[in-house]
Design a protein around this motif. Sequence first.
Motif, PDB file in Angstrom:
ATOM      1  N   THR A  51      47.426  39.198  45.854  1.00  0.00           N
ATOM      2  CA  THR A  51      46.278  39.835  46.499  1.00  0.00           C
ATOM      3  C   THR A  51      46.688  40.623  47.745  1.00  0.00           C
ATOM      4  N   GLY A  52      47.977  40.634  48.082  1.00  0.00           N
ATOM      5  CA  GLY A  52      48.452  41.356  49.251  1.00  0.00           C
ATOM      6  C   GLY A  52      48.654  42.831  48.974  1.00  0.00           C
ATOM      7  N   PHE A  53      49.245  43.521  49.929  1.00  0.00           N
ATOM      8  CA  PHE A  53      49.457  44.968  49.859  1.00  0.00           C
ATOM      9  C   PHE A  53      50.263  45.363  48.623  1.00  0.00           C
ATOM     10  N   ILE A  54      51.404  44.728  48.427  1.00  0.00           N
ATOM     11  CA  ILE A  54      52.239  45.038  47.267  1.00  0.00           C
ATOM     12  C   ILE A  54      51.668  44.395  46.005  1.00  0.00           C
ATOM     13  N   GLY A  55      51.252  43.130  46.113  1.00  0.00           N
ATOM     14  CA  GLY A  55      50.783  42.389  44.944  1.00  0.00           C
ATOM     15  C   GLY A  55      49.569  42.998  44.283  1.00  0.00           C
ATOM     16  N   SER A  56      48.611  43.465  45.060  1.00  0.00           N
ATOM     17  CA  SER A  56      47.398  44.041  44.468  1.00  0.00           C
ATOM     18  C   SER A  56      47.718  45.332  43.723  1.00  0.00           C
ATOM     19  N   ALA A  57      48.640  46.138  44.282  1.00  0.00           N
ATOM     20  CA  ALA A  57      49.050  47.366  43.591  1.00  0.00           C
ATOM     21  C   ALA A  57      49.792  47.033  42.305  1.00  0.00           C
ATOM     22  N   LEU A  58      50.622  45.984  42.346  1.00  0.00           N
ATOM     23  CA  LEU A  58      51.357  45.557  41.158  1.00  0.00           C
ATOM     24  C   LEU A  58      50.408  45.094  40.066  1.00  0.00           C
ATOM     25  N   CYS A  59      49.400  44.303  40.431  1.00  0.00           N
ATOM     26  CA  CYS A  59      48.443  43.815  39.436  1.00  0.00           C
ATOM     27  C   CYS A  59      47.688  44.967  38.792  1.00  0.00           C
ATOM     28  N   THR A  60      47.265  45.926  39.593  1.00  0.00           N
ATOM     29  CA  THR A  60      46.570  47.099  39.058  1.00  0.00           C
ATOM     30  C   THR A  60      47.447  47.821  38.044  1.00  0.00           C
ATOM     31  N   TYR A  61      48.726  47.950  38.379  1.00  0.00           N
ATOM     32  CA  TYR A  61      49.676  48.624  37.485  1.00  0.00           C
ATOM     33  C   TYR A  61      49.839  47.851  36.177  1.00  0.00           C
ATOM     34  N   LEU A  62      50.012  46.541  36.264  1.00  0.00           N
ATOM     35  CA  LEU A  62      50.242  45.737  35.057  1.00  0.00           C
ATOM     36  C   LEU A  62      49.016  45.673  34.165  1.00  0.00           C
ATOM     37  N   LEU A  63      47.840  45.655  34.773  1.00  0.00           N
ATOM     38  CA  LEU A  63      46.611  45.576  33.978  1.00  0.00           C
ATOM     39  C   LEU A  63      46.380  46.831  33.146  1.00  0.00           C
ATOM     40  N   ARG A  64      46.932  47.951  33.597  1.00  0.00           N
ATOM     41  CA  ARG A  64      46.787  49.189  32.820  1.00  0.00           C
ATOM     42  C   ARG A  64      47.458  49.062  31.456  1.00  0.00           C
ATOM     43  N   SER A  65      48.458  48.184  31.371  1.00  0.00           N
ATOM     44  CA  SER A  65      49.171  47.971  30.102  1.00  0.00           C
ATOM     45  C   SER A  65      48.675  46.723  29.385  1.00  0.00           C
ATOM     46  N   ASN A  66      47.526  46.214  29.818  1.00  0.00           N
ATOM     47  CA  ASN A  66      46.857  45.067  29.167  1.00  0.00           C
ATOM     48  C   ASN A  66      47.665  43.778  29.210  1.00  0.00           C
ATOM     49  N   HIS A  67      48.498  43.620  30.228  1.00  0.00           N
ATOM     50  CA  HIS A  67      49.180  42.345  30.404  1.00  0.00           C
ATOM     51  C   HIS A  67      48.191  41.301  30.905  1.00  0.00           C
ATOM     52  N   LYS A  68      48.489  40.041  30.638  1.00  0.00           N
ATOM     53  CA  LYS A  68      47.648  38.945  31.113  1.00  0.00           C
ATOM     54  C   LYS A  68      48.248  38.385  32.399  1.00  0.00           C
ATOM     55  N   ILE A  69      47.409  38.181  33.409  1.00  0.00           N
ATOM     56  CA  ILE A  69      47.897  37.771  34.725  1.00  0.00           C
ATOM     57  C   ILE A  69      47.171  36.523  35.209  1.00  0.00           C
ATOM     58  N   VAL A  70      47.952  35.551  35.655  1.00  0.00           N
ATOM     59  CA  VAL A  70      47.428  34.402  36.381  1.00  0.00           C
ATOM     60  C   VAL A  70      47.891  34.544  37.826  1.00  0.00           C
ATOM     61  N   LEU A  71      46.944  34.509  38.749  1.00  0.00           N
ATOM     62  CA  LEU A  71      47.264  34.632  40.170  1.00  0.00           C
ATOM     63  C   LEU A  71      47.218  33.278  40.845  1.00  0.00           C
ATOM     64  N   LYS A  72      48.275  32.934  41.569  1.00  0.00           N
ATOM     65  CA  LYS A  72      48.213  31.786  42.465  1.00  0.00           C
ATOM     66  C   LYS A  72      47.683  32.299  43.796  1.00  0.00           C
ATOM     67  N   THR A  73      46.523  31.822  44.197  1.00  0.00           N
ATOM     68  CA  THR A  73      45.860  32.346  45.375  1.00  0.00           C
ATOM     69  C   THR A  73      45.032  31.270  46.054  1.00  0.00           C
ATOM     70  N   ARG A  74      44.823  31.425  47.345  1.00  0.00           N
ATOM     71  CA  ARG A  74      43.985  30.470  48.073  1.00  0.00           C
ATOM     72  C   ARG A  74      42.513  30.631  47.720  1.00  0.00           C
ATOM     73  N   HIS A  75      42.162  31.751  47.088  1.00  0.00           N
ATOM     74  CA  HIS A  75      40.755  31.994  46.756  1.00  0.00           C
ATOM     75  C   HIS A  75      40.609  32.402  45.284  1.00  0.00           C
ATOM     76  N   PRO A  76      40.850  31.449  44.380  1.00  0.00           N
ATOM     77  CA  PRO A  76      40.754  31.784  42.947  1.00  0.00           C
ATOM     78  C   PRO A  76      39.363  32.209  42.517  1.00  0.00           C
ATOM     79  N   GLU A  77      38.352  31.806  43.308  1.00  0.00           N
ATOM     80  CA  GLU A  77      36.980  32.169  42.953  1.00  0.00           C
ATOM     81  C   GLU A  77      36.727  33.672  43.092  1.00  0.00           C
ATOM     82  N   LEU A  78      37.607  34.364  43.813  1.00  0.00           N
ATOM     83  CA  LEU A  78      37.439  35.805  44.009  1.00  0.00           C
ATOM     84  C   LEU A  78      38.152  36.625  42.938  1.00  0.00           C
ATOM     85  N   VAL A  79      38.935  35.965  42.088  1.00  0.00           N
ATOM     86  CA  VAL A  79      39.670  36.664  41.040  1.00  0.00           C
ATOM     87  C   VAL A  79      38.733  36.985  39.893  1.00  0.00           C
ATOM     88  N   SER A  80      38.757  38.227  39.445  1.00  0.00           N
ATOM     89  CA  SER A  80      37.834  38.655  38.395  1.00  0.00           C
ATOM     90  C   SER A  80      38.558  39.562  37.398  1.00  0.00           C
TER      91      SER A  80
END
Length: 299
Positions: free
Chosen positions: A9-38
């Motif tokens: 969810t950080g500066f680099i991580g959020s950009a990375l997730c956006t990039y990976l999702l474009r290729s339909n990869h599945k992502i599990v995030l370890k985060t202090r606020h899992p309720e905010l992951v959508s």
Amino acid sequence: MNFLISGGTGFIGSALCTYLLRSNHKIVLKTRHPELVSGNMTGVNHLSDLGADDTFDVVINLTGEPIANKRWSEKQKEKIIQSRLDTTEDLIAFFKGAKKKPDLFISGSAIGFYGVHSTPGSENDAIGEDGLGDDSFSSRLCQQWEDVAQQSESLGIRTCLLRTGIVLGKKGGALSKMILPFKMGLGGKIGFGSQWMSWIHLDDLIGIIDYCIKQPNLSGPVNGTSPNPVTNAEFTTTLGKAVRRPTIFPMPAFVVKLLMGEMGEELLLAGKRVLPIKIQKAGFKFKYERLDTALLDIL
């Protein structure tokens, strides 16, 4: 592919997730606020929330207390260290208990690994991935972090240690802290301005991560920097031109030391000319090799 990302969810991580999702990869995030992951991502608060049957092709660890947010008191140093070691140790423990190990572990690090003791501005002090560290806090931090991460290699997991430089992007990162005074015409070089700034455009850093994923022969330290680092004076001039403002207000070294102490000395007054030798030898092509074109895209 299945990804587990810590620090997504950080500066680099959020950009990375956006990039990976474009290729339909599945992502599990370890985060202090899992309720905010959508969206197409799942969040977990602790790695213990995952079972031994949960499998991932790639695990990427970008977790860490920002190193430049606060003056380095002993308490803050300990917080910076433990924020990196604790999560990395938890990931190693998860790997040991997993029925199927990931194929690749990419663990964050920084070019601070190479320390601070060099001749500022010297053209002969270029450093590749075989460069050594020193006894500075930044270097010892990265050495400890990498030592923990490399335990994954004994488990048969290909491991890349991503030593990032100064990451420049549109939202967040180092540039967001610099840009306001420059836009107000208050920017200027720091100290003598001869210290190196080994920078990289965020898009190229994401590209390097993707290249590490796709190139099975890449392992060990990988420098996440542009092939054309610049001195602080050159960075200052180039940023001033990009925002069309003068850069006539330098910050003397003694002021940096007075206001920021050890943190200012290591992060602002020292710097090394770090080159991405390994990733270039592997065939990676940068989109933004020059600082002026990188800043033009961002600004």
